[in-house]
Design a protein around this motif. Structure first.
Motif, short mmCIF file in Angstrom:
data_model
loop_
_atom_site.label_atom_id
_atom_site.label_comp_id
_atom_site.label_asym_id
_atom_site.label_seq_id
_atom_site.Cartn_x
_atom_site.Cartn_y
_atom_site.Cartn_z
N ASP A 575 33.49 19.99 45.28
CA ASP A 575 33.60 18.57 44.97
C ASP A 575 35.07 18.16 44.84
OD1 ASP A 575 30.89 18.55 44.87
OD2 ASP A 575 30.73 18.47 42.69
N TYR A 576 35.81 18.98 44.12
CA TYR A 576 37.21 18.66 43.87
C TYR A 576 38.01 18.65 45.17
CZ TYR A 576 41.79 18.82 41.69
OH TYR A 576 43.07 18.54 41.30
N ALA A 577 37.76 19.63 46.02
CA ALA A 577 38.51 19.72 47.27
C ALA A 577 38.23 18.51 48.16
CB ALA A 577 38.16 21.02 47.99
N ASP A 578 36.94 18.10 48.24
CA ASP A 578 36.60 16.95 49.06
C ASP A 578 37.31 15.69 48.56
OD1 ASP A 578 35.01 18.46 50.66
OD2 ASP A 578 33.12 17.93 49.66
N LEU A 579 37.28 15.51 47.25
CA LEU A 579 37.91 14.31 46.71
C LEU A 579 39.42 14.34 46.91
CD1 LEU A 579 37.58 11.66 45.15
CD2 LEU A 579 38.00 12.95 43.06
N ALA A 580 40.03 15.52 46.75
CA ALA A 580 41.48 15.63 46.92
C ALA A 580 41.89 15.21 48.34
CB ALA A 580 41.93 17.06 46.64
N ARG A 581 41.09 15.59 49.34
CA ARG A 581 41.40 15.21 50.71
C ARG A 581 41.29 13.69 50.89
NH1 ARG A 581 38.96 20.27 51.93
NH2 ARG A 581 36.88 19.34 52.02
#
Length: 659
Positions: A575-581
C-alpha cells in the motif's frame, strides 16, 4: 446555547393521533375536526410567538392552516393512515439570538430542506419559553447562589426553552390539491417505539451554523463534550420540577453524572482532547464557548489563547469570509489520511468484476452502462447522481451479490432508504470486519471526515470496492473534501430516465467543513491544484510544499490505530509503495523519487517512529502527553447522536411539548 436537538415524531391514525389536535396545540387555538367532530381547545396557553404555513412553489398560499390539514385528513382514508410527522426544533436562547431571528431561522430551515426540496407543505409554530421568569431568575430559584455553576444554568435553561413545532405533510401538493400517493422519503421509521431514519439532529446542526454564517453572527452550535454524559431519565426531571423547593443541594447529583463531568473538565484542560471534539473548522468564539461549557470563563480565555498559540489549531483562509476560521490538528490529519487512502483506492482493482452478462437484461440502457462502468472501475468510484437514487443503490447491491461481492450499505446520517444487504454504521467498521465486498455510501456528504476516514480504511484493509454516491439534490452542505477526491478518483454521472431530478438550489455561502482544501492564513499557496493546501509535520510544524505534504500523507495512510483489524492478504508495504509512486507523480517526480525526497521521507518517518516508541528513560519527551497517551474515541457519540449533558434540556422539552 444553540444545540442540534431535533426530534421527529410520526403522526399515525392507528395510534389515535390527529393532525387537527396537533395543529390546535401548536397554534394555541380552538379547532373542531370536520372528520371526527372532536373539539380541541388550547387557548389557555399564551406562548405562541409566530405561526406560518409554507406551500411549495406554484401552489396557492393558504391563509388558514386548518384548511390544509383537513384536506390531508380527508385524502388519508385508511384507518391506519400515516398523517405525516412533526419536527420539534430547539432554538437558541433569547439572550443569544432575538426571538424574531430564531423564528426566521426555523422558517429558513423548513423552507429550504422540506418545502422547496421535497415539495411538502409544512406548518411552523414557534413557542416562547414555557416560563414567566428570565433565565437568571430561573437559575437563582433553582440553585440559589450557584456561583457560576454551568449545570445550574443548563437546568434553568430547560425551563426556558424556545422551540418550534413543524407539522410536515405526508403528501406533495399541486395546484389540484394533495397527490394520491404518500411521499415517504422523509418518513421517520417507528419500530417498537424506536424512531429512526434521517438524522434530523445533525442536519439541523449544519443548517443552523450555515444560517449564523450567512447572517454574520458568531453564534455556533456547541460541540459535544469529550466524554458523553449519561442521559437523565424523564421521570427524574419531572420529579425534580415537582419537588424543587424540597430538594437539598445534593439533588443535583440525580440529574448529572458528576464523575463524568469532572473527567470532561480535566480533559478539556489538556487542550488536545478538546480539539478532537471539533470535526469541522470553527471560530474563536465557538472555541471559547466550548471551553466555557466545562470550565470558568477566565480559564476558558486562557485555554483559547493556549490552543491557538501552541499550535493545537491553525487558522485557515476561507474566501469571502470576514470571520477567523481555525482547524484542529486532528482534523487536518484525518483529512490527509482520507486523501491518501482515496488516491490509493482510485488505482487499486481488488473489487473489479465483469458484470456485463448480469446486467444485459432487465435494466435500461443508462443503468446498464453505469453498472458496467462501476464494477469495471477501480476500488473507489464516485457517482454524481440525480433522480431515483434509491433504485440505483438497490441495483448495485443486487448486481454485487451476483458478481460474488457481499454488498454492505453504510447506514449514515442521511437516512435514505437502503437496499436489503448487510448494514453497517461507519463506527462499527472500526472493529467489525468487512472484506471481499462492495461498500455503498449513499449521500456521503452527510459524513464527517472522521467517519469517511473509517469507511476508506475498511475498504482498503478488507480489499473492498467502495462506491460513493453524491446526490445533486442532497439536503446536506457539500463536503469540500469530496471535491478534492473527485480529482483523483473515477467519476461517473447518473441521471434516472424515470424521474426528473429536483431543481438545484442556488449556491449559498457556507460554513467550511474541510480544512486542507483551504490555504493556511498567512502562508503562500505552494500546493498544486487538486492537492492539499497544507499539512502538519510530526511535531506540529506547518508544511506547504508539495513534497512535504506528500511525505506526511504517505505516513498517515499507514496509521495503525484506525481499525482494530486488517485483512491478512494485504500487505501494508505494498500500500505504501503504491501511494509513494502516486504522490511522487503529483509533485512532478519522474519514476522513482530522487534521493533528496527519499531522505526527507526517512527523516519524517524516523521522527514519527520516535514519537510512537516514547521517550528514553534518560530524556524527557515534550510530546509524551499528546502522542504517547491512548486517545479516547471522540467521534462515536457524534454519529449515533447520543444525548449528553444537555439531556435535561431535551427531556424538559419533551415534557413541555406534551408529546
Amino acid at each position: 446555547m444553540a444545540i442540534p436537538y431535533a426530534r421527529a415524531t410520526p403522526i399515525q391514525r392507528s395510534r389515535g393521533h390527529s393532525t387537527i389536535r396537533r395543529l390546535a396545540y401548536n397554534t394555541r387555538s380552538l379547532l373542531n375536526s370536520k372528520r371526527t367532530g372532536e373539539r380541541f381547545d388550547f387557548r389557555g396557553r399564551s406562548d405562541l410567538v409566530a405561526s406560518m404555513t409554507l406551500m411549495p412553489a406554484g401552489v396557492e398560499a393558504v391563509d388558514d392552516a386548518q384548511v390544509l390539514w383537513e384536506a390531508i385528513e380527508a385524502a388519508s382514508k385508511r384507518k391506519d393512515a400515516a398523517l405525516g410527522f412533526e419536527l420539534v426544533l430547539a432554538l437558541p436562547k433569547p439572550t443569544e439570538l432575538p426571538i424574531e431571528t430564531s423564528a426566521r431561522l426555523a422558517e429558513d430551515f423548513v423552507k429550504r430542506v422540506i418545502v422547496d426540496r421535497h415539495q411538502l407543505p409544512a406548518t411552523i409554530c414557534v413557542h416562547a419559553p414555557h416560563h414567566d421568569m428570565s433565565v437568571d431568575e430561573a437559575a437563582e430559584e433553582a440553585w440559589g447562589e450557584h456561583g457560576g455553576d454551568s449545570f445550574a444554568d443548563l437546568i434553568s435553561t430547560s425551563t426556558y426553552n424556545l422551540h418550534a413545532h413543524v407539522l410536515v405533510s405526508p403528501r406533495r401538493f399541486t395546484t389540484e390539491g394533495p397527490t394520491r400517493k404518500r411521499y415517504t422519503a422523509l418518513d421517520p421509521i417507528n419500530r417498537a417505539g424506536l424512531v429512526t431514519g434521517r438524522n434530523w439532529g445533525r442536519l439541523w446542526h449544519h443548517c443552523q451554523n450555515q444560517f449564523f454564517a450567512e447572517e454574520g453572527l458568531s453564534l455556533r452550535v456547541t460541540p459535544n463534550p469529550p466524554i458523553p454524559l449519561d442521559p437523565v431519565p424523564l421521570q427524574v426531571v419531572r420529579r425534580w420540577r415537582r419537588r424543587i423547593g424540597n430538594l437539598p443541594d445534593g439533588g443535583r447529583d440525580r440529574l448529572v453524572n458528576a464523575e463524568r463531568e469532572r473527567e470532561n473538565q480535566q480533559l478539556v484542560r489538556t487542550i488536545d482532547s478538546a480539539m478532537a471534539c471539533f470535526h469541522a473548522p470553527f471560530t474563536r468564539v465557538e472555541l471559547k464557548s466550548f471551553f466555557a461549557r466545562h470550565v470558568s470563563d477566565d480559564l476558558a480565555e486562557e485555554l483559547v489563547s493556549a490552543a491557538i498559540g501552541l499550535g493545537d489549531c491553525h487558522q485557515i483562509s476561507v474566501p469571502s469570509s470576514s470571520i477567523e476560521w481555525f482547524a484542529s490538528t486532528h482534523q487536518v490529519q484525518r483529512e490527509l489520511s482520507v486523501f491518501g487512502k482515496a488516491m490509493l483506492l482510485g488505482v487499486q482493482s481488488h473489487g473489479r468484476r465483469d458484470v456485463h452478462s448480469i446486467v444485459s437484461e432487465g435494466f435500461t440502457t443508462e443503468a446498464r452502462q453505469l453498472l458496467t462502468q462501476v464494477f469495471d472501475a477501480p476500488d473507489l468510484t464516485i457517482v454524481t447522481a440525480s433522480g431515483a437514487v434509491e433504485t440505483l443503490v438497490a441495483d448495485m447491491a443486487w448486481v454485487a451479490e451476483r458478481a460474488g461481492l457481499v454488498p454492505i450499505s453504510i447506514a449514515h446520517a442521511a437516512g435514505h432508504k437502503i437496499p436489503k444487504s448487510v448494514v453497517r454504521s461507519p463506527h462499527s467498521l472500526r472493529s467489525t470486519m468487512a472484506s471481499g465486498g462492495i461498500l455503498l455510501v449513499d449521500d456521503p456528504d452527510c459524513l464527517e471526515p472522521s467517519e469517511l476516514q473509517l469507511v476508506l480504511a475498511a475498504a482498503l484493509a478488507g480489499g473492498n470496492k467502495l462506491v460513493l454516491i453524491r446526490r445533486k439534490d442532497s439536503d446536506w452542505q457539500r463536503l469540500e473534501l469530496f471535491d478534492l477526491l473527485e480529482v483523483h478518483a473515477p467519476g461517473l454521472e447518473w441521471r434516472s430516465s424515470y424521474e426528473q431530478a429536483h431543481s438545484l438550489v442556488a449556491t449559498r455561502p457556507n460554513t467550511p467543513r474541510s480544512a486542507i482544501v483551504y490555504p493556511l492564513a498567512g502562508h503562500s499557496q505552494a500546493a498544486r491544484p487538486g492537492f492539499p493546501k497544507f499539512a502538519l509535520g510530526p511535531i506540529g510544524d506547518i508544511v506547504t510544499s508539495p513534497d512535504e505534504i506528500a511525505t506526511v500523507t504517505a505516513f498517515l495512510l499507514t496509521a495503525s490505530n484506525e481499525l482494530d483489524w486488517r485483512h491478512p492478504s494485504l500487505l501494508r508495504d505494498n500500500d505504501y509503495a503504491d501511494l509513494a509512486r502516486q504522490l511522487g507523480a503529483l509533485v512532478n517526480i519522474e519514476n522513482e523519487p530522487d534521493q533528496e525526497w527519499l531522505s526527507a521521507l526517512e527523516i519524517e518517518e524516523a521522527a514519527f517512529a520516535q514519537l510512537e516508541r516514547g521517550p528514553d528513560q534518560s530524556e524527557l519527551n515534550d510530546f509524551e502527553d499528546d502522542a504517547g497517551a491512548e486517545q479516547p474515541e471522540m467521534d462515536a457519540d457524534d454519529f449515533d447522536d447520543e444525548p449528553d449533558d444537555r439531556e435535561g434540556y431535551h427531556e424538559d422539552l419533551n415534557e413541555s411539548c406534551d408529546i
